[in-house]
Design a protein around this motif. Structure first.
Motif, PDB file in Angstrom:
ATOM      1  N   CYS A 183      34.036  48.818  37.910  1.00  0.00           N
ATOM      2  CA  CYS A 183      34.837  49.441  38.963  1.00  0.00           C
ATOM      3  C   CYS A 183      36.251  49.654  38.430  1.00  0.00           C
ATOM      4  O   CYS A 183      36.473  49.597  37.226  1.00  0.00           O
ATOM      5  N   ASP A 184      37.209  49.856  39.335  1.00  0.00           N
ATOM      6  CA  ASP A 184      38.558  50.148  38.857  1.00  0.00           C
ATOM      7  C   ASP A 184      39.521  48.985  39.028  1.00  0.00           C
ATOM      8  O   ASP A 184      40.735  49.173  38.964  1.00  0.00           O
ATOM      9  N   VAL A 185      39.026  47.815  39.241  1.00  0.00           N
ATOM     10  CA  VAL A 185      39.949  46.682  39.378  1.00  0.00           C
ATOM     11  C   VAL A 185      40.506  46.339  38.002  1.00  0.00           C
ATOM     12  O   VAL A 185      39.794  46.399  37.001  1.00  0.00           O
ATOM     13  N   THR A 186      41.759  45.985  37.978  1.00  0.00           N
ATOM     14  CA  THR A 186      42.407  45.672  36.707  1.00  0.00           C
ATOM     15  C   THR A 186      42.605  44.172  36.562  1.00  0.00           C
ATOM     16  O   THR A 186      42.510  43.414  37.524  1.00  0.00           O
ATOM     17  N   LEU A 187      42.918  43.803  35.356  1.00  0.00           N
ATOM     18  CA  LEU A 187      43.198  42.401  35.072  1.00  0.00           C
ATOM     19  C   LEU A 187      44.344  41.905  35.945  1.00  0.00           C
ATOM     20  O   LEU A 187      44.322  40.802  36.491  1.00  0.00           O
ATOM     21  N   GLY A 188      45.353  42.774  36.102  1.00  0.00           N
ATOM     22  CA  GLY A 188      46.491  42.404  36.947  1.00  0.00           C
ATOM     23  C   GLY A 188      46.071  42.142  38.377  1.00  0.00           C
ATOM     24  O   GLY A 188      46.521  41.183  39.020  1.00  0.00           O
ATOM     25  N   GLY A 189      45.213  43.008  38.885  1.00  0.00           N
ATOM     26  CA  GLY A 189      44.738  42.813  40.249  1.00  0.00           C
ATOM     27  C   GLY A 189      44.003  41.498  40.396  1.00  0.00           C
ATOM     28  O   GLY A 189      44.187  40.765  41.377  1.00  0.00           O
ATOM     29  N   CYS A 190      43.159  41.189  39.424  1.00  0.00           N
ATOM     30  CA  CYS A 190      42.414  39.935  39.495  1.00  0.00           C
ATOM     31  C   CYS A 190      43.341  38.738  39.414  1.00  0.00           C
ATOM     32  O   CYS A 190      43.164  37.739  40.118  1.00  0.00           O
ATOM     33  N   LYS A 191      44.358  38.853  38.587  1.00  0.00           N
ATOM     34  CA  LYS A 191      45.321  37.746  38.491  1.00  0.00           C
ATOM     35  C   LYS A 191      46.038  37.543  39.818  1.00  0.00           C
ATOM     36  O   LYS A 191      46.268  36.416  40.256  1.00  0.00           O
ATOM     37  N   ALA A 192      46.373  38.685  40.455  1.00  0.00           N
ATOM     38  CA  ALA A 192      47.070  38.579  41.741  1.00  0.00           C
ATOM     39  C   ALA A 192      46.190  37.885  42.765  1.00  0.00           C
ATOM     40  O   ALA A 192      46.643  37.033  43.539  1.00  0.00           O
ATOM     41  N   HIS A 194      44.691  46.714  32.023  1.00  0.00           N
ATOM     42  CA  HIS A 194      43.340  46.811  31.460  1.00  0.00           C
ATOM     43  C   HIS A 194      42.314  46.585  32.572  1.00  0.00           C
ATOM     44  O   HIS A 194      42.467  45.698  33.396  1.00  0.00           O
ATOM     45  N   LYS A 195      41.255  47.397  32.548  1.00  0.00           N
ATOM     46  CA  LYS A 195      40.255  47.234  33.607  1.00  0.00           C
ATOM     47  C   LYS A 195      39.431  45.977  33.361  1.00  0.00           C
ATOM     48  O   LYS A 195      39.043  45.676  32.238  1.00  0.00           O
ATOM     49  N   ALA A 196      39.168  45.286  34.446  1.00  0.00           N
ATOM     50  CA  ALA A 196      38.300  44.112  34.356  1.00  0.00           C
ATOM     51  C   ALA A 196      36.870  44.595  34.464  1.00  0.00           C
ATOM     52  O   ALA A 196      36.431  45.049  35.521  1.00  0.00           O
ATOM     53  N   GLU A 197      36.156  44.515  33.374  1.00  0.00           N
ATOM     54  CA  GLU A 197      34.826  45.111  33.343  1.00  0.00           C
ATOM     55  C   GLU A 197      33.854  44.419  34.284  1.00  0.00           C
ATOM     56  O   GLU A 197      33.066  45.045  34.978  1.00  0.00           O
ATOM     57  N   LYS A 198      33.893  43.106  34.289  1.00  0.00           N
ATOM     58  CA  LYS A 198      33.008  42.350  35.181  1.00  0.00           C
ATOM     59  C   LYS A 198      33.804  41.225  35.824  1.00  0.00           C
ATOM     60  O   LYS A 198      34.374  40.387  35.135  1.00  0.00           O
ATOM     61  N   MET A 199      33.803  41.228  37.151  1.00  0.00           N
ATOM     62  CA  MET A 199      34.569  40.212  37.860  1.00  0.00           C
ATOM     63  C   MET A 199      33.669  39.520  38.861  1.00  0.00           C
ATOM     64  O   MET A 199      32.920  40.185  39.580  1.00  0.00           O
ATOM     65  N   TYR A 200      33.761  38.220  38.901  1.00  0.00           N
ATOM     66  CA  TYR A 200      32.941  37.459  39.839  1.00  0.00           C
ATOM     67  C   TYR A 200      33.859  36.482  40.559  1.00  0.00           C
ATOM     68  O   TYR A 200      34.511  35.646  39.927  1.00  0.00           O
ATOM     69  N   VAL A 201      33.927  36.622  41.864  1.00  0.00           N
ATOM     70  CA  VAL A 201      34.841  35.807  42.666  1.00  0.00           C
ATOM     71  C   VAL A 201      34.017  34.999  43.647  1.00  0.00           C
ATOM     72  O   VAL A 201      33.140  35.553  44.319  1.00  0.00           O
ATOM     73  N   TYR A 202      34.300  33.723  43.752  1.00  0.00           N
ATOM     74  CA  TYR A 202      33.562  32.929  44.724  1.00  0.00           C
ATOM     75  C   TYR A 202      34.440  31.809  45.245  1.00  0.00           C
ATOM     76  O   TYR A 202      35.312  31.302  44.546  1.00  0.00           O
ATOM     77  N   ARG A 203      34.183  31.458  46.496  1.00  0.00           N
ATOM     78  CA  ARG A 203      34.958  30.377  47.069  1.00  0.00           C
ATOM     79  C   ARG A 203      34.407  29.050  46.542  1.00  0.00           C
ATOM     80  O   ARG A 203      33.210  28.914  46.270  1.00  0.00           O
ATOM     81  N   THR A 204      35.309  28.104  46.425  1.00  0.00           N
ATOM     82  CA  THR A 204      34.880  26.828  45.891  1.00  0.00           C
ATOM     83  C   THR A 204      35.841  25.726  46.303  1.00  0.00           C
ATOM     84  O   THR A 204      37.030  25.970  46.517  1.00  0.00           O
ATOM     85  N   VAL A 205      35.327  24.529  46.420  1.00  0.00           N
ATOM     86  CA  VAL A 205      36.202  23.384  46.596  1.00  0.00           C
ATOM     87  C   VAL A 205      36.188  22.519  45.351  1.00  0.00           C
ATOM     88  O   VAL A 205      36.706  21.418  45.335  1.00  0.00           O
ATOM     89  N   ALA A 206      35.559  23.031  44.318  1.00  0.00           N
ATOM     90  CA  ALA A 206      35.420  22.242  43.102  1.00  0.00           C
ATOM     91  C   ALA A 206      36.429  22.639  42.031  1.00  0.00           C
ATOM     92  O   ALA A 206      36.416  22.080  40.947  1.00  0.00           O
TER      93      ALA A 206
END
Lengths: 575, 400
Positions: free
Chosen positions: A511-520, A550-562
């Motif tokens: 997709c078009d998400v960037t590394l910066g976006g993921c960091k934010a 730079h575009k983040a080619e694959k991003m996986y986001v999940y909630r966690t308490v760990a």
């Protein structure tokens, strides 16, 4: 409520089967929380990295049955690199220490090694049931350990795992005194098993009700087995390669006619035309039929078979059944609830396949249909609108038009209206997969109408960030969102960051998400793990000169308490 | 003391009537109770809100009142409520690292104690969180908060403008949207996306109509050569498990389609596939045969093939008609077991004589050099022979 006698509360909770109900009552008050946690026997963990195993075991000391899921769903389609994670060992270790009374374990999309299986087999004296779905990392040696040490094993169910073949002795490891098997499924194994051992095992397990053989089991063996186990309810036939002119075939037909309890059939790995006649005697009782592993069976044979299956509730077929075959299904199988039509030849020209006509026929003939997985080469809005009208009870609707971005061939329009009709009509829709040419409009519809939607899979769809925003805003019950090859970028990602804590996970690739976006995102939401999978060669350090644009080619986001996981490989960056 | 079930039930009736303000039917059982409880907790759990004093009752009413608002308004409110802040629930965990350590340190009591300061907050929420499991409860039951939120019914999307100004234009101008969409497709094509359809669709609808000329009612799929000529492989598409992709390749289907979808390629592939012909002899039969191991993929099939190869010859030896010779047929039963008259053995690339069937098929095929159908009674002699060899080897090694 504090004066409520606890044993009464506990007794009520016994009737609460679903995890969600139990989770809900445990948040009412402290007293209920305590009663619930000591009485919970079945524990379900949807994401193995959302919580540490020790915490789970500490909260539920009475746990008897554990179910854990590992890799994201798109790992099934090879989008997740091999050693991404999802290791079973921490869970098994924690259970060994804290819940030695464990009886059932179910793992999905996890990495399980032979040593893990060995530890499991030796550590739980009451162990009854092992179910591994889409797992990898083990071989038949691990199965040998299970067979050897799990006395009293009732269920060994291996579904679609990658199992290395180290020989056929594992089956012999079931002790002569093992008579407790109720369910044995080794259909996914590639190697052979010793036929004599298998037949003797079946013969000495009087409670065996479900048996799924792998491709290497010959028809001769099948015959012996069916003759010795006429009480089978669920059978996976193995190779079924038999010439219908032979004695073996006659014997097979006789054996099947004695199976009065058989209601579920699958396998037929090497079945050829004309040899399905042997199965006709059981057709009238079948509720589940899976012919999706048998590419040599063409429409005519399928039609002859299915036209006898009046009670069928679940049907998995290849698309060589054709629209004609689906029409027969529609007129015969009035009890049909689940239909899956898989492509038989994705590299070919699709000469024999199904179209929207088949789906419309099914929808008008099978009013109880609630679950669909349909691979086809084309679909029209008109057809989808008709389907939506005929079948308002869909809970799972997964349509895969094999060519990405393919519009309605009749009108050349996107399929927004068709899918819109589906979500508008099917108020209980929990799972949806989209395909074909789609604009942001379809996401507006989904956000507006799909209020029960829990899982959404999107590929090659949408025009702009708005699409994703509609989804995140509108779908209140969304738990899993997986997106690939869509023009959604940082704006959509960051529009409502708190939403992701109400969901289990979000996957975005190409997709078009960037590394910066993921960091934010990671910075704003400390209780999410934001993982980037970086597969380009030579770059293993996040710090090394990779621009935030730079575009983040694959991003996986999940909630966690760990917190961030400590077993991530080099190519996975946790931001 | 233990109460009887009947006592428990009547106690329940009283309590629940009071608590929920319900009139329960007389035969209301525990199961009904359970579903009522589940439903009630789901309905009354407060949605995430930054207002700690709001009570669940009012929230439900507010929700009802909002039911006629449009989607856009609802979205606006969501934006306010969420506003980047975490739901109230999670703020109840004061210090995460402490929390993580607590259970391991000293069991449940400490965990419960550690969250006492959040008890007040919980009370304000009316149905608050219990002590020890705030964390997991938060994780596990966040879904409920979303479920319990406003049940907004929505009117037609085009009715009101809200956050997204294009909402109105959307209902009136799907064409514009589409063209915008297509233009975007075009730009994606320019950015080098390798999917072949891109070239076809660049330029708008006119081209589309030409290329997707599938007449309505045509039985088959759209087989226009432009749309499906040898598609460039896209990773993970179509969304199928790997074993399903190869299903038709490895079946007995007469026309085996290969990955390259090209008849010439298929022929080349077949020519390149080398057969693996090995000699096979049978005890008592002077004439040997050759067998192509590549045509089988497991031991059972090999066993059957061996039978086919030698049945005729064996029958001829015994001087009886081929089809009737049960005795001859029996000879080939249990070739892999070592339990019957004959046993299948092979010689591997190291010159050792091995029993067929011990190793995985692929490994067998890569090491086998020749096959033999041995009289099982000769196995013992063979073992002595190889035992002798082993002894010799041991002696040699020890001498070193």
């Amino acid at each position: 409520m504090t004066y409520f006698p606890e044993e009464v509360v506990e007794h009520i909770f016994d009737f609460l089967g679903s995890h969600r109900d139990r989770n809900a009552v445990s948040t009412v008050c402290k007293a209920w929380y305590h009663v619930e946690r000591f009485s919970r026997r079945n524990v379900f963990v949807g994401n193995c990295y959302a919580i540490r195993p020790e915490r789970v075991m500490a909260r539920f000391p009475g746990m008897k049955s554990l179910s854990v899921k590992g890799k994201p769903h798109f790992a099934d389609y090879n989008l997740v690199p091999y050693d991404w994670g999802g290791f079973a060992l921490p869970w098994i270790n924690a259970a060994v220490r804290r819940c030695p009374g464990l009886e059932d374990l179910r793992l999905k999309r996890m990495v399980v090694t032979d040593d893990d299986l060995d530890l499991l087999a030796r550590s739980f004296p009451n162990f009854r049931s092992l179910v591994l779905v889409s797992c990898e990392g083990f071989s038949t040696d691990g199965l040998a350990a299970i067979a050897t040490y799990c006395r009293g094993l009732r269920e060994l169910d291996l579904q679609e795992n990658e199992v290395e073949d180290h020989g056929r002795q594992w089956l012999s490891c079931f002790h002569e005194s093992c008579t407790s098997l109720v369910s044995l499924n080794f259909a996914c194994l590639k190697g052979e098993v010793n036929a004599g051992v298998l037949e003797r095992l079946v013969a000495r397990c009087p409670n065996l009700r479900s048996l799924k053989l792998n491709r290497a089991v010959s028809v001769e063996s099948l015959n012996e087995i069916v003759a010795r186990a006429p009480y089978l309810v669920d059978l996976g036939t193995g190779s079924f390669a038999v010439d219908h002119h032979t004695d073996a075939y006659q014997r097979l037909m006789n054996s099947f006619s004695k199976c009065k309890s058989l209601s579920s059939l699958s396998g037929f790995w090497e079945a050829s035309p004309h040899c399905l006649d042997a199965v006709y005697p059981v057709c009238i009782n079948l509720t589940v039929l899976n012919m999706s592993y048998a590419p040599a069976i063409q429409a005519d044979d399928l039609i002859k078979l299915i036209s006898l299956c009046f009670k069928l509730q679940k049907l998995w077929v290849l698309d060589c059944i054709g629209d004609k075959g689906l029409a027969v299904v529609a007129s015969t199988c009035k009890e049909l609830q689940e239909l899956r039509v898989f492509p038989s030849d994705i590299y070919g020209a699709g000469a024999t396949s199904v179209t929207e006509e088949g789906l419309v026929a099914i929808s008008s003939g099978c009013p109880k249909l609630n679950s669909l997985l349909y691979f086809c080469y084309q679909m029209t809005n008109a057809a989808l609108i008709t389907v939506a009208k005929n079948c308002p009870h869909f809970t799972r609707f997964r349509l895969c038009i094999l060519d990405p971005w393919k519009p309605d061939p009749v009108t050349n329009q996107p399929l927004d209206e068709g899918f819109g009709a589906i979500v508008r009509s099917c108020k209980n829709l929990r799972r949806l997969s989209l395909s074909g040419l789609l604009t942001d409009q379809v996401f507006l519809y989904i956000g507006l109408y799909a209020k029960c939607l829990e899982m959404l899979s999107i590929a090659f769809a949408g025009d702009s960030d708005k699409g994703m925003v509609y989804i995140l805003k509108g779908c209140k019950n969304l738990r899993k969102l997986e997106i690939r090859d869509c023009p959604f970028g940082d704006f959509a990602l960051l529009n409502d960051v708190a939403k992701y804590e109400t969901m289990r996970s979000l996957w975005m690739s190409s997709c078009d998400v960037t590394l910066g976006g993921c960091k934010a995102l990671a910075a704003k939401m400390p209780r999410l793990n934001v993982e980037i999978i970086n597969e380009s060669e030579g770059s293993d350090k996040l710090e090394e000169n990779i621009s935030d644009l730079h575009k983040a080619e694959k991003m996986y986001v999940y909630r966690t308490v760990a917190g961030p996981r400590n077993d991530a490989p080099d190519f996975v960056w946790t931001l | 003391e233990k109460r009887s079930v009947g006592e428990k039930r009547s106690l329940f009736h009283d309590l629940l009537s009071g608590f929920f303000g319900l009139i329960l039917p007389p035969r209301f059982g525990f199961e009904d109770l359970a579903s009522l409880v589940a439903g009630a907790t789901r309905a009354f759990l407060p949605p995430p809100s930054s207002d700690p004093t709001s009570r669940p009752g009012t929230r439900v009413q507010e929700a009802a009142g909002r039911s006629s608002s449009t989607f856009e308004l609802a979205m606006e409110e969501d934006l306010e409520n969420r506003g980047g802040a975490c739901p109230q629930l999670l703020d109840l965990i004061p210090n995460e690292s402490d929390w993580m350590m607590a259970p391991e340190a000293s069991g449940e009591g400490r965990g419960v104690g550690g969250l006492d300061d959040s008890e007040d907050k919980k009370l304000e929420l009316k149905l608050g969180l219990p002590g020890g499991g705030a964390e997991e409860a938060a994780v596990l039951s966040l879904g409920f908060f979303s479920k319990a939120s406003k049940t907004t019914t929505t009117t037609c999307a085009g009715a009101r403008r809200g956050l997204f100004e294009s909402a109105e234009s959307k209902s009136e101008g799907p064409r514009q949207e589409q063209q915008a969409g297509f233009l975007q497709l075009q730009s994606r094509a320019e950015s080098g996306n390798e999917w072949p359809h891109k070239a076809v669709w660049a330029g708008g609808k006119a081209d589309l109509q030409q290329s997707h000329a599938a007449p309505g009612g045509a039985a088959g799929p759209n087989t226009s050569s432009q749309t499906r000529a040898a598609p460039a492989p896209v990773v993970g598409w179509p969304p199928l498990r790997s074993f399903r992709k190869n299903l038709s390749n490895s079946s007995v289907k007469p026309s085996v389609e290969l990955q390259n979808d090209n008849v010439e390629m298929k022929q080349k592939f077949d020519n390149n596939k080398k057969g693996l012909l090995v000699k096979i002899n049978m005890d008592g039969i002077p004439i040997g045969r050759k067998v192509d191991l590549k045509t089988y993929d497991n031991y059972e099939k090999l066993s059957l093939a061996v039978k086919e190869l030698f049945l005729g010859l064996l029958a001829a030896q015994k001087d009886t008609p081929e089809n009737e010779n049960e005795e001859a047929k029996q000879a080939f039963v249990g070739l892999l077991d070592g339990s019957r008259e004959y046993t299948l053995v092979y010689e591997d690339n190291e010159g050792d004589k091995m029993l067929v069937g011990d190793v995985p098929w692929d490994m067998f095929v890569s090491t086998v050099k020749r096959l033999r159908v041995l009289k099982s009674s000769d196995l013992a002699a063979l073992r002595e022979q190889s035992a002798g060899k082993e002894q010799q080897l041991k002696v040699e090694l020890n001498e070193k």
